[in-house]
Design a protein around this motif. Structure first.
Motif, PDB file in Angstrom:
ATOM      1  N   ALA A 185      91.824  14.475  64.583  1.00 54.75           N
ATOM      2  CA  ALA A 185      90.526  13.785  63.955  1.00 54.75           C
ATOM      3  C   ALA A 185      90.768  13.856  62.617  1.00 54.75           C
ATOM      4  O   ALA A 185      91.559  14.623  62.015  1.00 54.75           O
ATOM      5  N   ASP A 186      90.290  12.530  61.925  1.00 54.46           N
ATOM      6  CA  ASP A 186      90.336  12.465  60.478  1.00 54.46           C
ATOM      7  C   ASP A 186      88.897  13.219  59.800  1.00 54.46           C
ATOM      8  O   ASP A 186      88.058  12.398  60.201  1.00 54.46           O
ATOM      9  N   PRO A 187      89.038  14.255  59.092  1.00 53.21           N
ATOM     10  CA  PRO A 187      87.789  14.682  58.695  1.00 53.21           C
ATOM     11  C   PRO A 187      86.856  13.686  57.692  1.00 53.21           C
ATOM     12  O   PRO A 187      85.674  13.729  57.614  1.00 53.21           O
ATOM     13  N   LYS A 188      87.659  12.805  57.031  1.00 54.22           N
ATOM     14  CA  LYS A 188      87.044  11.849  56.180  1.00 54.22           C
ATOM     15  C   LYS A 188      86.314  10.759  57.003  1.00 54.22           C
ATOM     16  O   LYS A 188      85.627   9.788  56.358  1.00 54.22           O
ATOM     17  N   THR A 189      86.764  10.554  58.408  1.00 56.87           N
ATOM     18  CA  THR A 189      86.079   9.480  59.246  1.00 56.87           C
ATOM     19  C   THR A 189      85.738   9.953  60.344  1.00 56.87           C
ATOM     20  O   THR A 189      86.485  10.043  61.348  1.00 56.87           O
ATOM     21  N   PRO A 190      84.573  10.759  60.634  1.00 59.37           N
ATOM     22  CA  PRO A 190      84.366  11.163  61.957  1.00 59.37           C
ATOM     23  C   PRO A 190      84.322  10.254  63.002  1.00 59.37           C
ATOM     24  O   PRO A 190      83.787   9.002  62.885  1.00 59.37           O
ATOM     25  N   GLN A 191      84.925  10.717  64.472  1.00 58.80           N
ATOM     26  CA  GLN A 191      85.005   9.645  65.384  1.00 58.80           C
ATOM     27  C   GLN A 191      84.049   9.715  66.368  1.00 58.80           C
ATOM     28  O   GLN A 191      83.913   8.763  67.386  1.00 58.80           O
ATOM     29  N   GLY A 192      83.414  10.907  66.224  1.00 54.19           N
ATOM     30  CA  GLY A 192      82.240  11.247  67.225  1.00 54.19           C
ATOM     31  C   GLY A 192      82.593  11.809  68.539  1.00 54.19           C
ATOM     32  O   GLY A 192      83.707  11.846  69.119  1.00 54.19           O
ATOM     33  N   PRO A 193      81.742  12.216  69.366  1.00 55.20           N
ATOM     34  CA  PRO A 193      82.032  13.022  70.600  1.00 55.20           C
ATOM     35  C   PRO A 193      82.633  12.187  71.741  1.00 55.20           C
ATOM     36  O   PRO A 193      83.492  12.781  72.558  1.00 55.20           O
TER      37      PRO A 193
ATOM     38  N   GLN B  55      88.847   1.392  73.298  1.00 54.98           N
ATOM     39  CA  GLN B  55      89.745   0.459  72.494  1.00 54.98           C
ATOM     40  C   GLN B  55      89.137  -0.786  72.260  1.00 54.98           C
ATOM     41  O   GLN B  55      89.575  -1.686  71.199  1.00 54.98           O
ATOM     42  N   LYS B  56      88.056  -1.141  72.809  1.00 54.99           N
ATOM     43  CA  LYS B  56      87.235  -2.341  72.299  1.00 54.99           C
ATOM     44  C   LYS B  56      86.483  -2.121  71.344  1.00 54.99           C
ATOM     45  O   LYS B  56      85.504  -2.872  71.041  1.00 54.99           O
ATOM     46  N   GLY B  57      86.341  -0.919  70.888  1.00 55.76           N
ATOM     47  CA  GLY B  57      85.380  -0.713  69.623  1.00 55.76           C
ATOM     48  C   GLY B  57      84.147   0.539  69.927  1.00 55.76           C
ATOM     49  O   GLY B  57      83.250   0.640  69.118  1.00 55.76           O
ATOM     50  N   GLY B  58      83.909   0.637  71.171  1.00 54.33           N
ATOM     51  CA  GLY B  58      82.865   1.344  71.695  1.00 54.33           C
ATOM     52  C   GLY B  58      82.871   2.944  71.323  1.00 54.33           C
ATOM     53  O   GLY B  58      84.083   3.704  71.388  1.00 54.33           O
ATOM     54  N   ARG B  59      81.989   3.541  70.828  1.00 50.49           N
ATOM     55  CA  ARG B  59      81.859   4.876  70.180  1.00 50.49           C
ATOM     56  C   ARG B  59      80.468   5.514  70.932  1.00 50.49           C
ATOM     57  O   ARG B  59      80.469   6.542  70.481  1.00 50.49           O
ATOM     58  N   SER B  60      79.780   4.663  71.802  1.00 47.87           N
ATOM     59  CA  SER B  60      78.340   5.390  72.581  1.00 47.87           C
ATOM     60  C   SER B  60      78.475   5.838  73.757  1.00 47.87           C
ATOM     61  O   SER B  60      78.933   5.001  74.265  1.00 47.87           O
ATOM     62  N   PHE B  61      78.194   7.019  73.858  1.00 48.87           N
ATOM     63  CA  PHE B  61      78.275   7.435  75.252  1.00 48.87           C
ATOM     64  C   PHE B  61      77.091   6.587  75.973  1.00 48.87           C
ATOM     65  O   PHE B  61      77.541   6.126  77.100  1.00 48.87           O
ATOM     66  N   GLN B  62      76.108   6.239  75.531  1.00 49.61           N
ATOM     67  CA  GLN B  62      75.079   5.441  76.214  1.00 49.61           C
ATOM     68  C   GLN B  62      75.608   4.085  76.482  1.00 49.61           C
ATOM     69  O   GLN B  62      75.479   3.633  77.765  1.00 49.61           O
ATOM     70  N   GLY B  63      76.301   3.385  75.648  1.00 51.28           N
ATOM     71  CA  GLY B  63      76.937   2.165  76.013  1.00 51.28           C
ATOM     72  C   GLY B  63      78.106   2.334  76.996  1.00 51.28           C
ATOM     73  O   GLY B  63      78.011   1.341  77.790  1.00 51.28           O
ATOM     74  N   TRP B  64      78.749   3.199  77.142  1.00 52.31           N
ATOM     75  CA  TRP B  64      79.821   3.402  78.033  1.00 52.31           C
ATOM     76  C   TRP B  64      79.057   3.761  79.276  1.00 52.31           C
ATOM     77  O   TRP B  64      79.289   3.027  80.407  1.00 52.31           O
ATOM     78  N   LEU B  65      78.111   4.501  79.420  1.00 50.01           N
ATOM     79  CA  LEU B  65      77.379   4.932  80.745  1.00 50.01           C
ATOM     80  C   LEU B  65      76.718   3.977  81.346  1.00 50.01           C
ATOM     81  O   LEU B  65      76.291   3.765  82.716  1.00 50.01           O
TER      82      LEU B  65
END
Length: 205
Positions: free
Chosen positions: A76-84, A160-170
């Motif tokens: 992880a990059d501490p300057k750019t949090p990537q999320g859980p 890879q498609k830019g998703g970062r949300s658990f809710q969006g994936w689920l």
């Protein structure tokens, strides 16, 4: 304590958050003299002895966790949090069990007896279901539940498609709801106010 076959279930604790709202590393905050991450670890032990902690700074937690804990280095990059979600994908790629119990490190009110009762549902879950999670009116509680390891491909594609949300994936995959009558079990500690208002049960059921 009765644990599930370690080839069948492992646990993964996410401890990579910045704790910006808390103002200090919440994983190390002590509740009744026990660091929060240790409380979560001890709750997970009622389900499996194979427990991983994923964090960019694992050395912080060596002193407060048992030697049996398996540490995974989060990229992880501490300057750019990537999320859980991204952290979960990194951890999931490094475990081998069919199921993984995913837990956030800031759940002081976990009830081991409930976690343990949920594990009995895993062997009877249909093959298409990739996760068993508690549900709330706005979606799922993704950081306290079970995932099949084979969901990794779907997860990686979403990221890879830019998703970062658990809710969006689920919303795109088959998920089964877990019963939970007492939702205080899922309350987490994000701010100093949370610490003042929460009650903390013993780690033992």
């Amino acid at each position: 304590m009765q644990e599930v076959n370690r080839e069948f279930l492992s646990a993964l604790i996410l401890a990579g958050g910045q704790s910006s709202r808390m103002g200090r590393d919440k994983a190390l905050i002590e509740i009744d003299g026990v660091p929060l991450i240790r409380r979560v670890y001890e709750a997970a032990q009622f389900c499996t002895s194979e427990i991983y902690v994923l964090a960019p700074w694992s050395d912080r937690y060596y002193p407060v966790l048992p030697q049996t804990c398996r540490f995974l280095q989060e990229q992880a990059d501490p300057k750019t949090p990537q999320g859980p979600l991204v952290g979960f994908s990194q951890g999931l790629a490094q475990v081998q069990t069919e199921w993984v119990l995913l837990l956030a490190c800031d759940l002081p009110q976990l009830q081991p007896a409930i976690l343990q009762s949920w594990t009995t549902r895993l062997s009877n879950t249909d093959n298409a279901t990739i996760a068993l999670l508690p549900q709330h009116p706005k979606g799922w509680d993704p950081l306290c539940g079970f995932y099949r390891r084979f969901c990794l491909d779907s997860l990686r594609t979403f990221i890879q498609k830019g998703g970062r949300s658990f809710q969006g994936w689920l919303t795109q995959v088959p998920v089964q709801a877990l019963p939970l009558s007492d939702r205080t079990m899922l309350l987490n500690c994000n701010t100093p106010t949370d610490l003042e208002t929460l009650s903390y049960p013993s780690p033992n059921p």
